[in-house]
Design a protein around this motif. Structure first.
Motif, PDB file in Angstrom:
ATOM      1  N   VAL A   1     -30.106  -1.171  14.745  1.00 57.85           N
ATOM      2  CA  VAL A   1     -29.929  -0.264  13.613  1.00 57.85           C
ATOM      3  C   VAL A   1     -31.300   0.226  13.170  1.00 57.85           C
ATOM      4  CG1 VAL A   1     -27.809  -1.341  12.727  1.00 57.85           C
ATOM      5  CG2 VAL A   1     -30.032  -2.213  11.978  1.00 57.85           C
ATOM      6  N   GLY A   2     -31.312   1.185  12.260  1.00 61.45           N
ATOM      7  CA  GLY A   2     -32.533   1.584  11.574  1.00 61.45           C
ATOM      8  C   GLY A   2     -33.660   2.002  12.489  1.00 61.45           C
ATOM      9  N   GLU A   3     -34.872   1.579  12.121  1.00 63.04           N
ATOM     10  CA  GLU A   3     -36.067   2.054  12.803  1.00 63.04           C
ATOM     11  C   GLU A   3     -36.157   1.603  14.254  1.00 63.04           C
ATOM     12  OE1 GLU A   3     -38.104   4.392  11.642  1.00 63.04           O
ATOM     13  OE2 GLU A   3     -36.605   4.431  10.060  1.00 63.04           O
ATOM     14  N   ILE A   4     -35.612   0.430  14.570  1.00 58.12           N
ATOM     15  CA  ILE A   4     -35.646  -0.025  15.959  1.00 58.12           C
ATOM     16  C   ILE A   4     -34.807   0.902  16.833  1.00 58.12           C
ATOM     17  CG2 ILE A   4     -34.918  -1.882  17.516  1.00 58.12           C
ATOM     18  CD1 ILE A   4     -35.762  -3.878  15.388  1.00 58.12           C
ATOM     19  N   LEU A   5     -33.615   1.245  16.378  1.00 58.17           N
ATOM     20  CA  LEU A   5     -32.765   2.170  17.125  1.00 58.17           C
ATOM     21  C   LEU A   5     -33.371   3.569  17.134  1.00 58.17           C
ATOM     22  CD1 LEU A   5     -30.178   2.777  18.683  1.00 58.17           C
ATOM     23  CD2 LEU A   5     -29.000   3.069  16.491  1.00 58.17           C
ATOM     24  N   ARG A   6     -33.922   4.001  16.011  1.00 56.62           N
ATOM     25  CA  ARG A   6     -34.516   5.339  15.932  1.00 56.62           C
ATOM     26  C   ARG A   6     -35.656   5.486  16.952  1.00 56.62           C
ATOM     27  NH1 ARG A   6     -34.195   8.829  11.887  1.00 56.62           N
ATOM     28  NH2 ARG A   6     -33.574   7.194  10.423  1.00 56.62           N
ATOM     29  N   HIS A   7     -36.482   4.450  17.054  1.00 53.03           N
ATOM     30  CA  HIS A   7     -37.584   4.505  18.024  1.00 53.03           C
ATOM     31  C   HIS A   7     -37.052   4.654  19.438  1.00 53.03           C
ATOM     32  CE1 HIS A   7     -40.783   3.334  20.701  1.00 53.03           C
ATOM     33  NE2 HIS A   7     -40.078   2.279  21.078  1.00 53.03           N
ATOM     34  N   GLN A   8     -36.034   3.886  19.803  1.00 55.90           N
ATOM     35  CA  GLN A   8     -35.529   3.919  21.169  1.00 55.90           C
ATOM     36  C   GLN A   8     -34.858   5.258  21.500  1.00 55.90           C
ATOM     37  OE1 GLN A   8     -33.160   0.408  21.882  1.00 55.90           O
ATOM     38  NE2 GLN A   8     -34.872  -0.986  21.515  1.00 55.90           N
ATOM     39  N   VAL A   9     -34.124   5.814  20.550  1.00 61.09           N
ATOM     40  CA  VAL A   9     -33.489   7.116  20.784  1.00 61.09           C
ATOM     41  C   VAL A   9     -34.549   8.202  20.902  1.00 61.09           C
ATOM     42  CG1 VAL A   9     -31.932   8.851  19.836  1.00 61.09           C
ATOM     43  CG2 VAL A   9     -31.348   6.431  19.640  1.00 61.09           C
ATOM     44  N   THR A  10     -35.514   8.186  20.008  1.00 63.79           N
ATOM     45  CA  THR A  10     -36.573   9.200  20.045  1.00 63.79           C
ATOM     46  C   THR A  10     -37.395   9.084  21.321  1.00 63.79           C
ATOM     47  OG1 THR A  10     -36.708   9.163  17.624  1.00 63.79           O
ATOM     48  CG2 THR A  10     -38.570  10.121  18.803  1.00 63.79           C
ATOM     49  N   ASP A  11     -37.700   7.849  21.709  1.00 67.68           N
ATOM     50  CA  ASP A  11     -38.533   7.608  22.883  1.00 67.68           C
ATOM     51  C   ASP A  11     -37.824   8.032  24.173  1.00 67.68           C
ATOM     52  OD1 ASP A  11     -40.945   6.300  24.119  1.00 67.68           O
ATOM     53  OD2 ASP A  11     -39.406   4.988  24.977  1.00 67.68           O
ATOM     54  N   SER A  12     -36.529   7.750  24.278  1.00 68.57           N
ATOM     55  CA  SER A  12     -35.790   8.081  25.500  1.00 68.57           C
ATOM     56  C   SER A  12     -35.335   9.530  25.539  1.00 68.57           C
ATOM     57  CB  SER A  12     -34.583   7.153  25.659  1.00 68.57           C
ATOM     58  OG  SER A  12     -33.713   7.243  24.540  1.00 68.57           O
ATOM     59  N   ALA A  13     -35.233  10.166  24.380  1.00 75.35           N
ATOM     60  CA  ALA A  13     -34.897  11.600  24.266  1.00 75.35           C
ATOM     61  C   ALA A  13     -33.697  11.997  25.122  1.00 75.35           C
ATOM     62  CB  ALA A  13     -36.117  12.457  24.631  1.00 75.35           C
ATOM     63  N   PRO A  14     -32.514  11.439  24.853  1.00 79.30           N
ATOM     64  CA  PRO A  14     -31.336  11.771  25.662  1.00 79.30           C
ATOM     65  C   PRO A  14     -30.835  13.187  25.395  1.00 79.30           C
ATOM     66  CG  PRO A  14     -30.696  10.423  23.791  1.00 79.30           C
ATOM     67  CD  PRO A  14     -32.199  10.475  23.781  1.00 79.30           C
ATOM     68  N   ARG A  15     -30.212  13.781  26.414  1.00 78.64           N
ATOM     69  CA  ARG A  15     -29.557  15.078  26.245  1.00 78.64           C
ATOM     70  C   ARG A  15     -28.123  14.908  25.773  1.00 78.64           C
ATOM     71  NH1 ARG A  15     -30.475  20.000  25.555  1.00 78.64           N
ATOM     72  NH2 ARG A  15     -29.197  20.860  27.242  1.00 78.64           N
ATOM     73  N   LEU A  16     -27.516  13.773  26.102  1.00 77.95           N
ATOM     74  CA  LEU A  16     -26.152  13.453  25.686  1.00 77.95           C
ATOM     75  C   LEU A  16     -26.137  12.089  25.020  1.00 77.95           C
ATOM     76  CD1 LEU A  16     -23.855  14.403  28.723  1.00 77.95           C
ATOM     77  CD2 LEU A  16     -23.742  15.393  26.442  1.00 77.95           C
ATOM     78  N   LEU A  17     -25.283  11.941  24.012  1.00 78.49           N
ATOM     79  CA  LEU A  17     -25.051  10.644  23.393  1.00 78.49           C
ATOM     80  C   LEU A  17     -23.567  10.315  23.531  1.00 78.49           C
ATOM     81  CD1 LEU A  17     -27.162  10.730  20.083  1.00 78.49           C
ATOM     82  CD2 LEU A  17     -27.637   9.423  22.170  1.00 78.49           C
ATOM     83  N   ILE A  18     -23.276   9.109  24.022  1.00 80.30           N
ATOM     84  CA  ILE A  18     -21.913   8.624  24.178  1.00 80.30           C
ATOM     85  C   ILE A  18     -21.776   7.395  23.299  1.00 80.30           C
ATOM     86  CG2 ILE A  18     -20.135   8.017  25.861  1.00 80.30           C
ATOM     87  CD1 ILE A  18     -21.580  10.642  26.513  1.00 80.30           C
ATOM     88  N   ALA A  19     -20.783   7.359  22.415  1.00 81.55           N
ATOM     89  CA  ALA A  19     -20.720   6.249  21.467  1.00 81.55           C
ATOM     90  C   ALA A  19     -19.292   5.905  21.079  1.00 81.55           C
ATOM     91  CB  ALA A  19     -21.511   6.584  20.200  1.00 81.55           C
ATOM     92  N   GLN A  20     -19.052   4.615  20.914  1.00 82.51           N
ATOM     93  CA  GLN A  20     -17.824   4.189  20.262  1.00 82.51           C
ATOM     94  C   GLN A  20     -17.925   4.551  18.782  1.00 82.51           C
ATOM     95  OE1 GLN A  20     -17.782   0.006  21.602  1.00 82.51           O
ATOM     96  NE2 GLN A  20     -15.793   0.440  22.523  1.00 82.51           N
ATOM     97  N   THR A  21     -16.774   4.806  18.183  1.00 80.94           N
ATOM     98  CA  THR A  21     -16.740   5.293  16.804  1.00 80.94           C
ATOM     99  C   THR A  21     -17.514   4.399  15.849  1.00 80.94           C
ATOM    100  OG1 THR A  21     -14.579   6.315  17.220  1.00 80.94           O
ATOM    101  CG2 THR A  21     -15.211   5.980  14.921  1.00 80.94           C
ATOM    102  N   GLU A  22     -17.433   3.084  16.027  1.00 79.89           N
ATOM    103  CA  GLU A  22     -18.090   2.167  15.088  1.00 79.89           C
ATOM    104  C   GLU A  22     -19.608   2.289  15.106  1.00 79.89           C
ATOM    105  OE1 GLU A  22     -18.018  -2.093  16.179  1.00 79.89           O
ATOM    106  OE2 GLU A  22     -16.907  -1.458  17.972  1.00 79.89           O
ATOM    107  N   PHE A  23     -20.170   2.877  16.182  1.00 80.46           N
ATOM    108  CA  PHE A  23     -21.619   3.018  16.274  1.00 80.46           C
ATOM    109  C   PHE A  23     -22.075   4.468  16.136  1.00 80.46           C
ATOM    110  CE2 PHE A  23     -20.369  -0.384  19.372  1.00 80.46           C
ATOM    111  CZ  PHE A  23     -20.709  -1.459  18.560  1.00 80.46           C
TER     112      PHE A  23
END
Length: 537
Positions: free
Chosen positions: A96-118
């Motif tokens: 969650v939070g900054e740890i997840l934000r860093h990983q998403v920003t760093d990997s820079a995905p073009r698509l995001l796939i997620a279960q509703t709870e996340f």
């Protein structure tokens, strides 16, 4: 071992070649998610349908981020990404939070796939790359995600519209398959670039390590955002066997799950084994005694192995192997040479040494750092994502330095001794002290903070926060613990907190974490209430 010889397992460049081979020979390979069966042919058709959609949204080499528990969504995202040349980035579902934000920003995905709870938290943490996102795909009947105004799809709708005859894009062995994030000690978590060849080689070594047989089902709660689960699935496909994946782990339900799965092998996190061993006897425990031939997990002491053997009738207990995200399996157990408490021997994938601080090889049974280098092409990671300097730093004198301490006995068996790096491991997860300190250091009443390990009865670490408050602050340990909820992943929540007037430092001002770790739990340490320690994956 029945089935094809192990030497034939690494017949292609990726799991896709194993799927094609299995379908061609009429393989009975079946994957189970929470005991619901999915034949290989059905999953392959759905992966084609998803790959057809992916190919309309991404180009080869683009990242596809996924945040999902073990299930069709997580698996099909991986296989579909491989079919269209994408790189899958599985995010830990507890982040969650900054740890997840860093990983998403760093990997820079073009698509995001997620279960509703996340989905909402994942989208919130992707705000910095929102302009570069092609789309977000969620499960459920409603594609809308709060706070996101971009293009969204539902997972089922995407599958329904895709072409089941989609032809996979040819891949090379060293092409990236995954970005797997691992904890940092002096900086944020970094991603290991893992190739198709790496995964196939690890799968091959897993088959050999536990002398896996095609007729034996493997059950595991290991999540598909971990490399071990990815390799176990690949091993099952290559071998023509079956695997049962659970989306959650529960100590009280463990033997019921084993009974229902009809598994002969269980692949677990090391911390799960003592919890199960200490649990009360149940009817399911008695009914399943002797059902499991192998239970893997690391580390496992010889004493814990004996408990499992005597109480549950398991022949082999412990992974009998050593590895890390950057390189696995570095050591493994040769056939008929299982030795409880050891991490196996050097295999034909890696050369392994124990060295001193100057890089010199030490004598047998002497403790030093574990270093390795590959014997096979593509057996190791390709490097750290967008961090060439850190990739080079990890290699010294043409050896990869693991940062772990171990010893090799006169018979060539490796024994893990301790960690040399300043990082923690809890619940099967590596925890970045750097990222944790950044989070707790942001509290307005904290002047300086050190996050470090203290010993745990579950073979890994407990997390302790040792901090100095601003002068006059009335902040309590329980208040700080409550403040961290939602900012810190569940697996990294501190078990212990202690306030001090100052932290020990060396002459240049660096906090002496080794001293804090040695001091452990003191009379001034606050402890959170003991938890049931259910591990969710």
């Amino acid at each position: 071992m029945t089935g094809r010889p192990v030497s034939d397992q690494l017949s292609g460049t990726s799991v896709l070649h194993g799927i094609e081979s299995g379908l061609a020979r009429g393989s009975d390979t079946t994957l189970f998610f929470n005991h619901e069966s999915y034949p290989l042919a059905e999953l392959d058709r759905e992966a084609n349908q998803l790959a057809d959609f992916f190919s309309s949204q991404v180009s080869p080499g683009d990242r596809i981020g996924v945040m999902a528990r073990n299930g069709r969504m997580a698996l099909l995202t991986w296989w579909a990404a491989a079919k269209c040349g994408g790189i899958v980035v599985p995010y830990n579902t507890s982040n969650v939070g900054e740890i997840l934000r860093h990983q998403v920003t760093d990997s820079a995905p073009r698509l995001l796939i997620a279960q509703t709870e996340f989905a909402e938290e994942l989208v919130r943490c992707s705000s910095g790359i929102a302009a570069d996102l092609a789309a977000v795909v969620v499960d459920g009947s409603d594609a809308a995600v709060a706070g996101y105004s971009g293009t969204t799809f539902t997972f089922d709708a995407v599958l329904a519209q895709g072409d089941s005859g989609f032809r996979a894009r040819p891949s090379r062995p060293r092409d990236p398959s995954h970005l797997i994030y691992t904890a940092g000690t002096t900086g944020p978590s970094k991603a290991c670039v893992v190739s198709h060849s790496y995964i196939c080689n690890m799968a091959r070594d897993l088959i050999t390590n536990v002398e896996r047989r095609s007729e034996e089902r493997l059950w595991t709660p290991l999540p598909l955002f971990h490399l071990a689960a990815v390799a176990h699935v690949t091993a099952s496909v290559l071998l023509g066997g079956s695997i049962s994946l659970a989306s959650r782990f529960s100590v009280s339900r463990f033997w019921d799950d084993i009974e229902k799965s009809e598994a002969k092998i269980a692949a677990l996190m090391g911390s799960m084994l003592p919890m199960i061993a200490q649990a009360p006897e149940t009817e399911a425990t008695r009914r399943t005694r002797g059902q499991l031939r192998v239970v893997s997990g690391s580390p496992v002491s010889a004493e814990l192995a004996r408990v499992w053997q005597e109480r549950f009738g398991v022949s082999r207990v412990g992974a009998g192997a050593y590895g890390m995200t950057e390189a696995s399996l570095i050591t493994s157990t040769p056939p008929d040479q299982y030795r409880a408490g050891s991490a196996g021997k050097e295999n034909d994938s890696f050369e392994v040494r124990i060295v001193d601080e100057d890089g010199n090889r030490v004598p047998a049974d002497a403790v030093g750092e574990i270093v390795c280098r590959p014997k096979r092409p593509g057996a190791m990671f390709n490097g750290y994502w967008r961090r060439p300097e850190q990739t080079v730093t990890a290699w010294r004198d043409l050896w990869f330095h693991t940062g772990d301490l171990g010893r090799i006995d006169p018979d060539g068996f490796l024994y893990f001794v301790d960690r040399n790096k300043d990082y923690l491991r809890r619940g099967g997860e590596n925890i970045s002290s750097f990222e944790m300190e950044a989070i707790f250091g942001a509290h307005p009443d904290i002047v300086v903070v050190a996050v470090h390990a203290v010993p745990s009865e579950l073979n890994e670490d407990e997390v302790k926060v040792t901090a100095v408050r601003v002068e006059g602050s009335s902040l309590t340990a329980s208040e700080l613990h409550e403040w961290s909820v939602g900012r810190v992943p569940r697996y990294a929540m501190p078990r212990y907190i202690e306030f001090r007037t100052e932290l020990p430092r060396n002459p240049v001002g660096r906090v002496l974490k080794h001293q804090l770790r040695a001091e452990g739990i003191t009379a001034d340490t606050w402890a959170s209430a003991p938890s049931v320690r259910k591990i969710r994956v």
